[in-house]
Design a protein around this motif. Structure first.
Motif, PDB file in Angstrom:
ATOM      1  N   LEU A 124       0.849  -1.175   0.051  1.00 38.87           N
ATOM      2  CA  LEU A 124      -0.117  -0.037   0.097  1.00 38.87           C
ATOM      3  C   LEU A 124       0.790   1.470  -0.011  1.00 38.87           C
ATOM      4  N   ARG A 125       1.968   1.223   0.814  1.00 40.56           N
ATOM      5  CA  ARG A 125       2.867   2.507   0.818  1.00 40.56           C
ATOM      6  C   ARG A 125       3.618   2.618  -0.702  1.00 40.56           C
ATOM      7  N   LYS A 126       3.906   1.624  -1.351  1.00 40.26           N
ATOM      8  CA  LYS A 126       4.356   1.456  -2.719  1.00 40.26           C
ATOM      9  C   LYS A 126       3.443   2.253  -3.699  1.00 40.26           C
ATOM     10  N   LEU A 127       2.024   1.608  -3.442  1.00 39.41           N
ATOM     11  CA  LEU A 127       0.937   2.309  -4.439  1.00 39.41           C
ATOM     12  C   LEU A 127       0.878   3.628  -4.157  1.00 39.41           C
ATOM     13  N   ALA A 128       0.787   4.071  -2.862  1.00 38.36           N
ATOM     14  CA  ALA A 128       0.493   5.362  -2.450  1.00 38.36           C
ATOM     15  C   ALA A 128       1.791   6.520  -2.922  1.00 38.36           C
ATOM     16  N   GLY A 129       3.035   5.758  -3.068  1.00 34.71           N
ATOM     17  CA  GLY A 129       4.174   6.640  -3.513  1.00 34.71           C
ATOM     18  C   GLY A 129       4.119   6.769  -5.091  1.00 34.71           C
ATOM     19  N   ASP A 130       3.695   6.094  -5.837  1.00 37.18           N
ATOM     20  CA  ASP A 130       3.775   6.020  -7.171  1.00 37.18           C
ATOM     21  C   ASP A 130       2.657   6.393  -7.786  1.00 37.18           C
TER      22      ASP A 130
END
Length: 395
Positions: free
Chosen positions: A98-104
């Motif tokens: 989820l953090r990767k999704l929110a950062g991309d």
């Protein structure tokens, strides 16, 4: 020469165990899946049923297909590098992903999360916090048939969102929550799409199953239409997804449906041998060597216990396909390290001979092998990696 004999001849130089995809059957199945929609809906490819990026790309480039139905967020992040529309069919609790999704920003624009409760919104907010791109979400509408006030539940246990009012309440919560955007509604009628209506055995059980499926299809069509109407009073939808390989015709005919999720019909696994409306060509196989001859009537294969998920039963075992006339032993079945086989064809098998099997389900085969050998005509034309072959283990 039969098609199986042709495939066997094309791959006789390979050392088993190995897996084969008959590209001619695969492409024919892809065309047939699209034809079955009658042009009323597009097909969102269920990636878990394929599990090879090259074959996923081959299918999604065809007319009648649009988007991917992924099964985990890490998988969706991988696929979103090459595909612009990826919906995850199941909720996620993967905080790192989820953090990767929110950062991309590109991934956030291409990936849609599945939710069925306010708790899912809370989980995302707790994982990634404010100051992020809007997260696209899809509501999972329960498609099971409930009778006697919910005391009887026929279908997968998926979502608590069952009624149109449930859907509207969740849609309102999403609309009122900063950082989220509602873009779709999905429902999967596994009691129709995932159960063959021509199973061997009792005629009474077949009749009862068909009656349940007819009743469920009518009930769901009415309830799904009402739910979509209720949700669209709150937020416009970009897609309404339903069905599966086993229910394409029925689901596509519903006026609210814009797309159908499907993928198992591409490989044509063993569980799809028992549907009346369609019969995909067997396209995916695994091949094992004969390594023992314990008696003159028994040949023993190396491995073989590639058992499908779901309720334990004989239908979850692999199907012996070639040579014809083989059967499993009742006491050992398909085993982890060896599989004895009986039948007339077993009498002539020698050490090193190849025996062809089909997995009961589709993409689960790819968790056992690193590459798929692609055969077209009578030639191995390519080999492509599975997710496992790319060192991915998503689920």
């Amino acid at each position: 020469m039969t098609r199986m004999a042709q495939l066997a001849k094309a791959t006789e130089h390979l050392d088993p165990p190995f897996a084969v995809v008959d590209l001619d059957a695969f492409d024919s199945n892809a065309a047939e899946l699209a034809r079955r929609t009658g042009g009323a809906a597009t097909i969102r490819l269920a990636s878990k049923s394929v599990r090879s990026r090259q074959l996923i790309q081959r299918v999604t480039a065809r007319p009648g297909y649009h988007g991917i139905l992924a099964f985990t967020l890490p998988e969706a992040l991988l696929l979103a590098a090459d595909h612009e529309d990826v919906v995850i069919g199941y909720p996620t609790a993967d905080r790192d992903a989820l953090r990767k999704l929110a950062g991309d920003e590109q991934a956030a624009a291409r990936i849609t999360l599945m939710i069925d409760s306010i708790e899912h919104l809370d989980f995302v907010d707790d994982a990634v916090g404010p100051g992020r791109p809007d997260i696209q979400v899809c509501i999972d509408l329960d498609a099971a048939l409930e009778l006697l006030g919910g005391r009887i539940h026929l279908g997968p246990y998926r979502s608590p969102v069952h009624s149109p009012q449930d859907a509207a309440t969740l849609a309102r919560a999403i609309s009122d929550r900063p950082g989220f955007r509602l873009v779709g509604v999905m429902s999967y009628e596994g009691q129709i799409a995932g159960l063959g209506d021509n199973q061997p055995g009792s005629p009474l059980k077949r009749a009862a199953l068909r009656a349940m499926q007819r009743l469920s299809a009518r009930e769901l069509a009415d309830r799904r239409a009402a739910a979509i109407a209720a949700v669209e009073e709150i937020a416009p939808l970009e897609f309404v997804n339903g069905g599966g390989t086993g229910s394409i015709e029925q689901t596509s005919a519903e006026h609210v449906i814009t797309e159908v999720g499907a993928g198992s019909g591409l490989y044509g696994p063993g569980l799809f041998d028992f549907y009346r409306r369609f019969r995909p060509h067997p396209a995916a196989f695994f091949v094992l060597p004969v390594v023992r001859r314990p008696t003159a009537k028994i040949a023993t294969l190396l491995g073989g216990g590639w058992i499908a998920s779901g309720p334990i039963g004989a239908d979850r075992q692999p199907t012996l396909t070639w040579p014809t006339g083989l059967r499993l032993t009742p006491l050992e079945g398909a085993g982890e390290v060896q599989t004895p086989v009986l039948g007339e064809a077993a009498h002539g098998l020698r050490l090193g001979d190849h025996v062809w099997l089909r997995h009961a389900k589709a993409g689960e085969l790819c968790e056992r092998v690193n590459v798929l050998h692609l055969v077209s005509g009578a030639v191995v034309v390519d080999q492509v990696p599975t997710y496992r072959g790319e060192r991915h283990a998503f689920l």
